[in-house]
Design a protein around this motif. Structure first.
Motif, mmCIF file in Angstrom:
data_model
loop_
_atom_site.group_PDB
_atom_site.id
_atom_site.type_symbol
_atom_site.label_atom_id
_atom_site.label_comp_id
_atom_site.label_asym_id
_atom_site.label_seq_id
_atom_site.Cartn_x
_atom_site.Cartn_y
_atom_site.Cartn_z
ATOM 1 N N ASN A 1 0.861 -1.191 0.000
ATOM 2 C CA ASN A 1 0.000 0.000 0.000
ATOM 3 C C ASN A 1 0.894 1.237 0.000
ATOM 4 O O ASN A 1 1.407 1.658 1.034
ATOM 5 N N PHE B 1 -7.028 -1.222 0.687
ATOM 6 C CA PHE B 1 -6.197 -0.038 0.852
ATOM 7 C C PHE B 1 -6.971 1.243 0.555
ATOM 8 O O PHE B 1 -6.470 2.329 0.863
ATOM 9 N N GLY C 1 -4.445 0.173 4.445
ATOM 10 C CA GLY C 1 -3.002 -0.089 4.576
ATOM 11 C C GLY C 1 -2.358 0.736 5.662
ATOM 12 O O GLY C 1 -1.125 0.868 5.670
#
Length: 1368
Positions: free
Chosen positions: A519, A557, A608
């Motif tokens: 991420n 994410f 993330g």
């Protein structure tokens, strides 16, 4: 000298010129020689007309014969002297008596007399030269005693008694011995011998080992016969190869210089230990470790082992062999040198299971057999490490380091793994297990690692170098290259390079790394600040606003979560995590007055965990939520009592609500309090006033002069809020009240001599409200006379404090009831502390009381010394101790403080001496004898008891007094005398011993003291025990005891003969001796003494053909032989030289000695001399031993004349002397007549001599034929000197002497030849023969004959004895 003349002795005149044979004299005595001279000189002879006059002048002999001679004591034949008798110290005393009681003088002569000195007048013999028994044990001297006339001699034997003056002497020291180390325990190693020349216990030697080096005190032991024994085990190699022993030889001790002394001597013994083969060989310099390169040729030397014989003293030959080898068969060893060499080809890599180390077991064996009949041996390990050579290439393996199997099948060439994009530098690639390995060792197994490939620069390999084996890691070097969006995977190679192997250096492995996505985008708010508004204290859940953010990532994410960051309004507000909506979380907490604006951070987080933030500004709107607040927590004011309008105080408050609104405007009011009706307040300004005067004492005392009002401050908001405050008004007191005593008069009493004692309390109160005005201080104004003190004390703190006056006796003053005063009137004032102060007055009457303050006092008469008889003869109370006390209220008791025991004024220092239990003390003062213990004067003679009398009612000062009672223990005659051991239990007494002669001495001691210890001795019975078996007979008055003398605590008396002993009795006397002390009643002890009487007929003479010195040296041996042969106790009474001149002349070249001995049987009888020969013949062995010691003959002793025979001889001598004196007087008258006739003839010859010419005279006037001399003392014929002053006129008629008197031959009618005389010329003149010249002719004739005879006499060397008289 005159010529010898023949003398004719008429037969009718007896010759009395005889030397008397005086007893006790010898030819060598000087006095006997002078007596001999006198007896010869006493004979004189006159010849005239062939008539010889002979006379013995025997006056001296008569006197000597008539007087009694001195007699030696029976104990003088043999005396004993200790060899440690100091020079100048008395050895013994010559014992001699004289029947006439004449004064005696003493002498000593002989070769051994140099050792002694005799006091001439006392007979005390002292040592002159140091004695040594070991050098000379028996001495012979001649002692003489003289009573002024004739001496008496005695040959005396002096036996030197042993003293412990000689230490033992080792023979053949030092001692050296060699022994084997395996010598058995208890074996005799060697013998030592030490000799001690002393006799008895002092000559018996004891041995002791006092030191062993090296230290082994119990390893050796010595027996008393001198044998040194091994008491443990030896070890040549591990303990010691030698030992040094210090051996002490000591005797059993004996007296020396009056002390018991033990003599010691030391000698050293050196024991060398001999080694025996009992140890195994010992390898040197172990452990054995060495190396050999792999691929070494056969026979290559590797290492040499070396072993030595463990028996260091033997060093046997050693042989070697290999017992075992792991792995086997690679090496061999030389049997003699111990050198190890390569036997088979070596490959180190094939020995890795053994860590490339070959372990050998080597044995070393001795050549010869050991003490156990075997060849001693020892084994050791030899570690041989096979070293490496570089003959292998590194390889890669997919395994962990500790679990790798380095075989060909485990090797790898490629490997796949993965890695997240953008991993930071230094991060290793995960899930990668690569091990690089080179089987070579050391530098040969060391190789380098590096990476190869397109993207090799993005990574590093670790480590760069490996030795033998190690884990290999790939580490990120450049993370930017590792981007998932750019590359999905990366290929690189790991290269292992062996730089020392030039033939086959390297190996490779290919690694494929797959890139994983991460991420890498964050959420984003639209603005950085958002403003929100809400009322203060809004309810929980109230919506304030909504704020959101955006995230371009997909999936997890891209999902956003909202949150308020910690410490930034998270407790006042909250946010919806999904929508971002802001609401109120705590209505109380959001308070505008405390914080009008909040700044809160809002955070957005994706899946993330990437975040973004924005600032929220939340503004609060005001409401009436604050009451007014006082500027002070409380108010206080002080006003004086009884004053008007003195109070003026302003109350102030404020409101925190928004200023200028009703919510913040404040008013005041009195809403409560004490006495509030007396006060008022302005509602707007808040000023507080009093309405009138206030009395301090009128206020409730619990308020302590404080009035508290409650004032309220309130705002004008809706709803109105208020706050209260306390206003404390302190009414100040003034001193408007005086103290008042609780009583005007106080009556009390106090004990005398109680310094600082409490007397009484006085109390006064003051109604003023404050302490400064009601605090009272007390003072004694009068009547105290310095005897009392008063102290103000606080007695109560509850309410108004109260104080009392504590009256006590001054500690520095002692009231005395007896000395007065007995009554005190005290004036006491109580004064407050106000300004001005006020006072009150009271009277205190104090009566002084009598107290018990005097210690008791002993009546000294009750402590006077007390006598108590020992042995508890006095029981019960022996003394009442009394004391007095001047105090009327007393109670006295008595106790013992200490007991001190003394003996002869010396205190017993030991704890708890026995005498402390002899006496007890009742608490009423009665001293009593403790019946459970026995008082013993011999243990203590004085007991000092410290007694304490205690007054139980004592209130002050010392309550007790100590006194000392001395108890004298009076000796009770409870110890009888104790006889000391006799030197000899049986004593020999000569039958001829005189009355009062000393027989022996007795000694006794008595443990009592004073008169109880005085001892006198008495012979209570004399029992004669007949040797022929007749019944025993009691004999009275035979022996007696002398008065006892005290020396060093011992009483000594001499047993003497009281009456003459009966020579006809045969046996021994059993004498009962009683020692009686002086006690009342007296105690006594009995002892018995055996007295053996023998006469001279039992004395046996043993004749030896050796000197007396040799007999004395062998005396102990002779006595042992005689004792064994005769089964009797031989008693030696003397040793002397044979005195018979004829025997001596016949054997002048052979020494002869006589030992005089009595042989006493066990029953007390003596063996006759004539039986000794027959007894000795029964023991030929003993006879042979005596002959070897010089025995020649055994004789009997002739019995001497007894005293009666001697008395008869003296009486006969006196009668003969009387007859001789009458003869002498008759002879003198006859001689005077003859001498007168000769003088007439001499006168006629004088006339004739005057006609001779002067030239014919030799010198001076000569009177031939007369007794006129040419000079004084000169003979007219001989012209020689004669001592005329002492010549008595008598002529010697001895056959060897001739008269030199010119008138001895004066016969006128004698026919003679006319000689020719030479007178100054050579002519011969004929002398006419006529009547006038005949005397001269005779004189000349005699002169001629005498000259010839004088020459003849000179040749014969005959001595003339001239008479000492004057010619009548």
């Amino acid at each position: 000298m005159p010529a010898r003349m023949e003398t004719v002795i008429p037969p009718f005149l007896p010759i009395l010129c005889v030397q008397p044979n005086l007893p006790g004299t010898s030819a060598s005595d000087p006095l006997s020689d002078s007596t001999h001279r006198f007896s010869i000189a006493g004979c004189w002879m006159m010849r005239s007309h062939k008539v010889t006059c002979t006379l013995l002048f025997a006056l001296l002999y008569v006197k000597a014969s008539a007087a009694g001679l001195p007699v030696f004591g029976s104990n003088m034949f043999v005396v004993y002297v200790r060899e440690d008798t100091a020079v100048g110290e008395e050895a013994y005393k010559i014992n001699a008596t004289d029947p006439d009681m004449d004064k005696l003088t003493y002498f000593m002569s002989g070769i051994d007399a140099v050792y002694f000195h005799v006091d001439k007048y006392t007979g005390v013999v002292t040592v002159a030269v140091s004695l040594d028994r070991e050098t000379k044990e028996i001495m012979k001297v001649t002692i003489s005693v003289r009573d002024g006339q004739l001496p008496v001699n005695l040959t005396q034997t002096i036996i030197v008694e042993d003293a412990n003056d000689v230490a033992p002497i080792f023979k053949n020291a030092p001692y050296m011995v060699h022994i084997f180390e395996n010598e058995t325990e208890g074996a005799i190693l060697f013998n030592v011998v030490a000799m001690d020349n002393d006799v008895g216990p002092a000559g018996k030697v004891q041995y002791e080992i006092v030191e062993v080096l090296p230290d082994a005190p119990y390893l050796f032991e010595i027996q008393q016969n001198g044998s040194v024994i091994l008491n443990g085990t030896l070890n040549y190699n591990q303990i010691s190869t030698h030992y040094q022993l210090k051996i002490n030889a000591s005797d059993n001790g004996g007296l020396y210089n009056g002390k018991h002394v033990i003599q010691k001597t030391s000698a050293f013994a050196f024991i060398n230990i001999e080694d025996v083969p009992d140890m195994n060989p010992i390898f040197q310099k172990i452990p054995y470790q060495t190396t050999v390169p792999e691929n070494s040729n056969k026979g290559t030397p590797v290492f040499q082992v070396f072993a030595m014989d463990g028996d260091r003293g033997i060093k046997d030959e050693i042989t070697y062999a290999i017992l075992s080898s792991k792995p086997p068969g690679l090496f061999e060893i030389d049997r003699l040198s111990g050198e190890i060499s390569v036997k088979e080809f070596l490959d180190r890599e094939n020995l890795l299971d053994f860590n490339a180390v070959v372990e050998l077991q080597v044995i070393a064996k001795e050549k010869h057999l050991n003490v156990n009949g075997m060849n001693a041996s020892a084994t050791t390990s030899v570690s041989i490490t096979v070293t490496d050579i570089n003959d292998n290439t590194p390889s890669f393996y997919n395994c962990s380091l500790n679990a790798c199997n380095f075989t060909g099948s485990s090797k790898i060439n490629s490997l796949t793994t993965s890695l997240f994009e953008h991993d930071p530098p230094g991060v290793p690639v995960k899930d990668l297990t690569i091990v690089a390995h080179d089987p070579d060792k050391g530098i040969n197994g060391t190789f380098m690692l590096y990476l190869d490939g397109q993207y090799a620069d993005a990574f590093n390999v670790s480590p760069k170098e490996i030795r033998n084996e190690g884990m290999v890691q790939i580490i990120v070097r450049n993370s930017s290259v590792i981007d998932y969006e750019q590359l999905k995977f990366i290929n690189i190679e790991i290269v292992a390079n062996d730089t020392t192997n030039h033939v086959n250096c390297c190996s490779r492995v290919n690694v494929t790394i797959n890139i994983l996505d991460i991420n890498d985008h964050s959420p984003k708010f639209t603005s950085s600040v958002d403003v929100l508004i809400v009322k203060e204290h809004a309810s929980v859940g109230t919506k304030i606003g909504k704020v959101t953010a955006n995230d371009p990532d997909d999936g997890i994410f891209g999902e956003i979560t909202y949150s308020l960051l910690p410490l930034n309004g998270r407790y006042e507000f909250k946010v919806n995590s999904s929508t971002g909506e802001i609401t109120v979380a705590n209505s109380t907490a959001i308070d505008r007055e405390r914080r009008p604006i909040y700044y809160v951070t809002l955070q957005a987080t994706d899946g993330g965990s990437r975040t973004d933030t924005t600032l929220l500004e939340i503004v609060l709107e005001d409401i009436n939520d604050f009451p007014p607040e006082m500027t002070r927590d409380s108010y206080s004011a002080f006003i004086t009592e009884d004053k008007i309008n003195e109070l003026n105080i302003k109350i102030e408050a404020f409101d925190n609500d928004e200023e200028g609104t009703n919510n913040s405007r404040v008013h005041y009011a009195i809403i409560g309090g004490d006495y509030q009706q007396n006060f008022t307040i302005d509602p707007v300004t808040g000023v507080l006033h009093s309405l009138g005067a206030i009395d301090r004492e009128g206020i409730n005392p619990s308020l302590n002069g404080k009035i508290t009002l409650i004032v309220e401050a309130y705002d004008l908001g809706v709803p109105s809020l208020s706050t209260n405050v306390n206003v404390v008004i302190n009414i100040e007191d003034i001193n408007d009240n005086s103290p008042i005593f609780s009583e005007p008069v106080y009556n009390t009493s106090v004990m005398e001599h109680t310094s600082g004692a409490f007397v009484t309390l006085v109390k006064a109160t003051d109604n003023d409200a404050t302490e400064i005005n009601n605090r009272v201080i007390y003072r004694i104004e009068n009547g105290s006379r310095g005897a009392f003190l008063i102290r103000t004390i606080l007695i109560s703190q509850i309410g108004p404090k109260q104080y009392e006056g504590n009256i006590t006796v001054d500690p520095t003053t002692a009231l005395d009831y007896d000395k007065g005063p007995k009554f005190y009137i005290l004036g006491v004032t109580a004064t407050d502390l106000g300004m001005p102060s006020k006072s009150a007055y009271a009277t205190v009457n104090v009566t002084v009381l009598d107290m018990n303050d005097e210690p008791p006092v002993f009546y000294q008469n009750s402590l006077r010394d007390l006598d108590v008889m020992e042995n508890n003869t006095m029981v019960g109370i022996v003394r009442n101790i009394t004391a007095s006390d001047v105090d009327t209220n007393h109670s006295l008791i008595y106790e013992v403080v200490s007991v001190n025991c003394k003996k002869r004024n010396i205190a017993d220092k030991q704890p708890n001496p026995p005498c402390q239990y002899w006496f007890g003390l009742y608490n009423n003062g009665s001293v009593y004898v403790n019946e459970s213990s026995v008082i013993d004067y011999e243990e203590y003679d004085e007991v000092i008891i410290t007694i304490r009398v205690i007054d139980l009612y004592t209130e002050k000062n010392n309550r007790f007094t100590d006194g000392t009672l001395t108890i004298k223990i009076v000796d009770v005659n409870d110890n009888p005398p104790v006889f000391l051991a006799f030197k000899r239990k049986s004593v020999i007494v000569a039958e001829l011993a005189t009355i009062s002669a000393a027989v022996t001495t007795v000694q006794a001691v008595d443990n009592d003291t004073g008169k109880n210890a005085r001892i006198h001795f008495a012979v209570t019975q004399v029992l004669f025990i007949f040797s022929d078996g007749q019944p025993n007979k009691v004999l009275p008055n035979v022996f007696e005891a002398s008065r006892a003398t005290l020396v060093d605590g011992e009483y000594t008396a001499t047993i003497r003969i009281k009456s003459s002993l009966d020579k006809t009795l045969r046996g021994q006397y059993n004498v009962t001796i009683q020692a009686t002390d002086g006690g009342d009643p007296s105690l006594n002890a009995i002892s018995y003494l055996d007295l053996i009487t023998v006469d001279e007929t039992f004395k046996t003479q043993l004749e030896f053909q050796v000197t007396t010195e040799e007999v004395q040296r062998n005396m102990n041996k002779i006595l042992v032989i005689l004792r064994k042969a005769t089964l009797s106790d031989p008693r030696v009474v003397g040793i002397s030289v044979v005195g018979n001149e004829r025997v001596q002349s016949l054997t002048r070249n052979v020494a002869r000695s006589i030992m005089e001995v009595y042989f006493i049987r066990s029953n007390g009888t003596a063996i006759p001399p004539d039986s000794i020969n027959s007894i000795l013949q029964l023991d030929p062995e003993s006879v042979q031993q005596l002959i070897e010691l010089g025995l020649l003959n055994i004789k009997e002793t002739t019995e001497p004349l007894d005293n009666g025979s001697l008395l008869l001889a003296v009486i006969g001598g006196l009668i003969a002397a009387f007859i001789i004196i009458l003869s002498i007087l008759t002879t003198i008258l006859f001689c005077i007549r003859k001498s007168y006739k000769r003088k007439l003839k001499s006168a006629t010859a004088m006339n004739t001599a005057q006609t001779i010419s002067i030239d014919a005279i030799q010198s001076g006037p000569v009177v031939p034929g007369t007794n006129k001399y040419t000079m004084e003392g000169a003979n007219p014929v001989w012209n020689t000197n004669i001592d005329t002053s002492t010549d008595p006129g008598f002529e010697d008629i001895d056959s060897d002497k001739t008269s030199i008197n010119s008138l001895d031959e004066n016969m006128v009618d004698m026919m003679i030849e006319k000689p020719k005389v030479k007178v100054n010329t050579s002519k011969t003149t004929d002398i006419q023969s006529n009547e006038k010249t005949r005397p001269l002719e005779a004189a000349l004739y005699v002169y001629s004959n005498n000259t010839e005879k004088a020459t003849e006499r000179s040749e014969r060397e005959i001595i003339n004895f001239t008479t000492l008289s004057t010619d009548i």
